[in-house]
Design a protein around this motif. Structure first.
Motif, PDB file in Angstrom:
ATOM      1  N   ALA A  51      11.508   5.796  57.055  1.00  0.00           N
ATOM      2  CA  ALA A  51      11.163   4.588  56.300  1.00  0.00           C
ATOM      3  C   ALA A  51      11.981   3.392  56.767  1.00  0.00           C
ATOM      4  N   LEU A  52      13.285   3.597  56.963  1.00  0.00           N
ATOM      5  CA  LEU A  52      14.140   2.505  57.442  1.00  0.00           C
ATOM      6  C   LEU A  52      13.749   2.091  58.853  1.00  0.00           C
ATOM      7  N   GLY A  53      13.353   3.052  59.690  1.00  0.00           N
ATOM      8  CA  GLY A  53      12.925   2.712  61.047  1.00  0.00           C
ATOM      9  C   GLY A  53      11.660   1.883  61.055  1.00  0.00           C
ATOM     10  N   SER A  54      10.708   2.216  60.191  1.00  0.00           N
ATOM     11  CA  SER A  54       9.460   1.441  60.111  1.00  0.00           C
ATOM     12  C   SER A  54       9.727   0.020  59.635  1.00  0.00           C
ATOM     13  N   GLU A  55      10.613  -0.102  58.638  1.00  0.00           N
ATOM     14  CA  GLU A  55      10.942  -1.443  58.137  1.00  0.00           C
ATOM     15  C   GLU A  55      11.653  -2.259  59.211  1.00  0.00           C
ATOM     16  N   ARG A  56      12.534  -1.618  59.965  1.00  0.00           N
ATOM     17  CA  ARG A  56      13.234  -2.327  61.039  1.00  0.00           C
ATOM     18  C   ARG A  56      12.261  -2.791  62.114  1.00  0.00           C
ATOM     19  N   ASP A  57      11.321  -1.932  62.487  1.00  0.00           N
ATOM     20  CA  ASP A  57      10.321  -2.326  63.485  1.00  0.00           C
ATOM     21  C   ASP A  57       9.559  -3.566  63.028  1.00  0.00           C
ATOM     22  N   LEU A  58       9.117  -3.547  61.783  1.00  0.00           N
ATOM     23  CA  LEU A  58       8.351  -4.687  61.275  1.00  0.00           C
ATOM     24  C   LEU A  58       9.207  -5.949  61.216  1.00  0.00           C
ATOM     25  N   SER A  59      10.470  -5.814  60.883  1.00  0.00           N
ATOM     26  CA  SER A  59      11.362  -6.979  60.876  1.00  0.00           C
ATOM     27  C   SER A  59      11.499  -7.555  62.278  1.00  0.00           C
ATOM     28  N   LEU A  60      11.631  -6.682  63.264  1.00  0.00           N
ATOM     29  CA  LEU A  60      11.727  -7.146  64.653  1.00  0.00           C
ATOM     30  C   LEU A  60      10.433  -7.815  65.101  1.00  0.00           C
ATOM     31  N   TRP A  61       9.293  -7.249  64.719  1.00  0.00           N
ATOM     32  CA  TRP A  61       8.018  -7.840  65.122  1.00  0.00           C
ATOM     33  C   TRP A  61       7.823  -9.211  64.470  1.00  0.00           C
ATOM     34  N   CYS A  62       8.182  -9.325  63.196  1.00  0.00           N
ATOM     35  CA  CYS A  62       8.058 -10.630  62.525  1.00  0.00           C
ATOM     36  C   CYS A  62       8.945 -11.661  63.197  1.00  0.00           C
ATOM     37  N   SER A  63      10.166 -11.260  63.541  1.00  0.00           N
ATOM     38  CA  SER A  63      11.078 -12.167  64.231  1.00  0.00           C
ATOM     39  C   SER A  63      10.507 -12.584  65.584  1.00  0.00           C
ATOM     40  N   ALA A  64       9.914 -11.633  66.313  1.00  0.00           N
ATOM     41  CA  ALA A  64       9.321 -11.946  67.611  1.00  0.00           C
ATOM     42  C   ALA A  64       8.139 -12.896  67.458  1.00  0.00           C
ATOM     43  N   ALA A  65       7.322 -12.679  66.420  1.00  0.00           N
ATOM     44  CA  ALA A  65       6.144 -13.520  66.208  1.00  0.00           C
ATOM     45  C   ALA A  65       6.522 -14.944  65.835  1.00  0.00           C
TER      46      ALA A  65
ATOM     47  N   LYS B  70       8.915 -16.540  67.105  1.00  0.00           N
ATOM     48  CA  LYS B  70       9.406 -17.203  68.314  1.00  0.00           C
ATOM     49  C   LYS B  70       8.373 -17.241  69.438  1.00  0.00           C
ATOM     50  N   ASP B  71       7.423 -16.317  69.420  1.00  0.00           N
ATOM     51  CA  ASP B  71       6.464 -16.180  70.513  1.00  0.00           C
ATOM     52  C   ASP B  71       5.081 -16.600  70.018  1.00  0.00           C
ATOM     53  N   PRO B  72       4.565 -17.734  70.492  1.00  0.00           N
ATOM     54  CA  PRO B  72       3.256 -18.217  70.024  1.00  0.00           C
ATOM     55  C   PRO B  72       2.134 -17.199  70.224  1.00  0.00           C
ATOM     56  N   SER B  73       2.235 -16.380  71.259  1.00  0.00           N
ATOM     57  CA  SER B  73       1.160 -15.419  71.521  1.00  0.00           C
ATOM     58  C   SER B  73       1.063 -14.351  70.437  1.00  0.00           C
ATOM     59  N   LEU B  74       2.132 -14.140  69.676  1.00  0.00           N
ATOM     60  CA  LEU B  74       2.138 -13.116  68.625  1.00  0.00           C
ATOM     61  C   LEU B  74       1.928 -13.688  67.229  1.00  0.00           C
ATOM     62  N   GLN B  75       1.934 -15.000  67.091  1.00  0.00           N
ATOM     63  CA  GLN B  75       1.881 -15.611  65.760  1.00  0.00           C
ATOM     64  C   GLN B  75       0.655 -15.224  64.936  1.00  0.00           C
TER      65      GLN B  75
ATOM     66  N   LEU C 193      -0.449 -12.454  64.382  1.00  0.00           N
ATOM     67  CA  LEU C 193      -0.166 -11.185  63.710  1.00  0.00           C
ATOM     68  C   LEU C 193       0.930 -11.312  62.655  1.00  0.00           C
ATOM     69  N   LEU C 194       1.547 -12.469  62.543  1.00  0.00           N
ATOM     70  CA  LEU C 194       2.719 -12.612  61.684  1.00  0.00           C
ATOM     71  C   LEU C 194       2.398 -12.299  60.224  1.00  0.00           C
ATOM     72  N   THR C 195       1.312 -12.852  59.699  1.00  0.00           N
ATOM     73  CA  THR C 195       0.976 -12.631  58.294  1.00  0.00           C
ATOM     74  C   THR C 195       0.740 -11.149  58.007  1.00  0.00           C
ATOM     75  N   THR C 196       0.029 -10.486  58.911  1.00  0.00           N
ATOM     76  CA  THR C 196      -0.227  -9.049  58.748  1.00  0.00           C
ATOM     77  C   THR C 196       1.074  -8.268  58.722  1.00  0.00           C
ATOM     78  N   TRP C 197       1.954  -8.607  59.625  1.00  0.00           N
ATOM     79  CA  TRP C 197       3.229  -7.886  59.681  1.00  0.00           C
ATOM     80  C   TRP C 197       4.096  -8.177  58.464  1.00  0.00           C
ATOM     81  N   LEU C 198       4.068  -9.410  57.967  1.00  0.00           N
ATOM     82  CA  LEU C 198       4.855  -9.737  56.777  1.00  0.00           C
ATOM     83  C   LEU C 198       4.382  -8.937  55.568  1.00  0.00           C
ATOM     84  N   VAL C 199       3.073  -8.794  55.420  1.00  0.00           N
ATOM     85  CA  VAL C 199       2.529  -7.998  54.318  1.00  0.00           C
ATOM     86  C   VAL C 199       2.944  -6.533  54.468  1.00  0.00           C
ATOM     87  N   SER C 200       2.842  -6.005  55.691  1.00  0.00           N
ATOM     88  CA  SER C 200       3.244  -4.617  55.943  1.00  0.00           C
ATOM     89  C   SER C 200       4.729  -4.424  55.701  1.00  0.00           C
TER      90      SER C 200
END
Length: 272
Positions: free
Chosen positions: A205-219, A221-226, A228-235
């Motif tokens: 569970a902690l690993g999944s939350e960490r992954d999503l935190s990293l993806w949100c942080s990447a999104a 900063k990276d316009p190509s990932l933006q 997906l940001l809302t989806t990742w924030l909800v997840s």
């Protein structure tokens, strides 16, 4: 089987797993090779943890820790590529995966990986020297005490840090350390299956939350990932709820195991 024979046999198992994963990285055969390589390194690290008070046995531990640090960001990038592929973002996934694979191959030809290989080869001889000179005195008892101490520190961390998301990464490290110690010395320790299941549940569970935190942080900063940001924030909100549930279960398991609930002291930093 003597204690030294047991340790050598277990370490050779991890060495074989490491070498096999390294060959798969070199041959670019599958996407799990880096993950499996890091599992082998963590298995070796857990096996070596109770032996850190023997100076001659620490060189492999240090080399393993160095390679784990150097491949951590690569694994994070690989997991992001897998998430992008799962969502149909094949171009972005392929771009990131190619970079990870190229960097992994360079890393496995580098100085740190060569040092790990050399220390794997040296360690059994060094262990037998230590055993012959001083003996692995009361090793099983020391490992049992280490497990109990780490479980107590983990309980303290769940009480003091469990409610703060900023502390969850350190909490995850504590869980991983005690879980892998229990698994590495399963023949010597008396950890219950229920405890191991709850440790694994909380770590996942902690690993999944960490992954999503990293993806949100990447999104962010990276316009190509933006997109997906809302989806990742909800997840991420859902993942944080799962973490709290898993931590509550783990804390209850630890309290039931000790048959008590009591005050906790200040925590010391996680080392290794």
């Amino acid at each position: 089987m003597s204690d030294a024979d047991f340790l050598v046999a277990r370490l050779i198992d991890q060495q074989v797993n490491f070498l096999h994963a390294a060959e798969r990285i070199e041959g670019d055969t599958d996407n799990e090779a880096l993950h499996d390589l890091r599992i082998a390194l963590r298995g070796a690290s857990s096996l070596l943890l109770p032996l850190r008070d023997h100076p001659g046995l620490t060189r492999l531990d240090q080399a393993v820790a160095d390679l784990l640090r150097r491949t951590s960001a690569l694994r994070d990038a690989q997991v992001l590529a897998e998430e992008l592929e799962r969502r149909g973002w094949q171009v972005e996934a392929d771009k990131r995966r190619q970079k990870v694979e190229e960097t992994c191959r360079r890393c496995m030809h580098g100085r740190v990986a060569r040092r790990v290989n050399a220390e794997f080869e040296r360690w059994p001889t060094e262990l037998r020297r230590v055993d012959a000179e001083t003996g692995l005195r009361k090793l099983k008892r020391r490992i049992g005490r280490r497990m109990e101490r780490d479980l107590q520190k983990l309980r303290e961390a769940l009480v003091l840090q469990g409610g703060c998301t900023n502390d969850w990464h350190v909490l995850r490290l504590r869980i991983k350390r005690v879980r892998y110690l229990c698994e590495s010395y399963a023949d010597w320790l008396t950890a219950k299956r229920k405890l191991l299941e709850e440790l694994k549940r909380a770590q996942t569970a902690l690993g999944s939350e960490r992954d999503l935190s990293l993806w949100c942080s990447a999104a962010e900063k990276d316009p190509s990932l933006q997109p997906l940001l809302t989806t990742w924030l909800v997840s991420k909100v859902d993942a944080q709820r799962d973490v709290r549930t898993a931590m509550d279960r783990l804390l209850k398991c630890l309290d039931d195991r000790r048959g008590r609930k009591g005050p906790v002291a200040a925590l010391s930093p996680v080392v290794g």
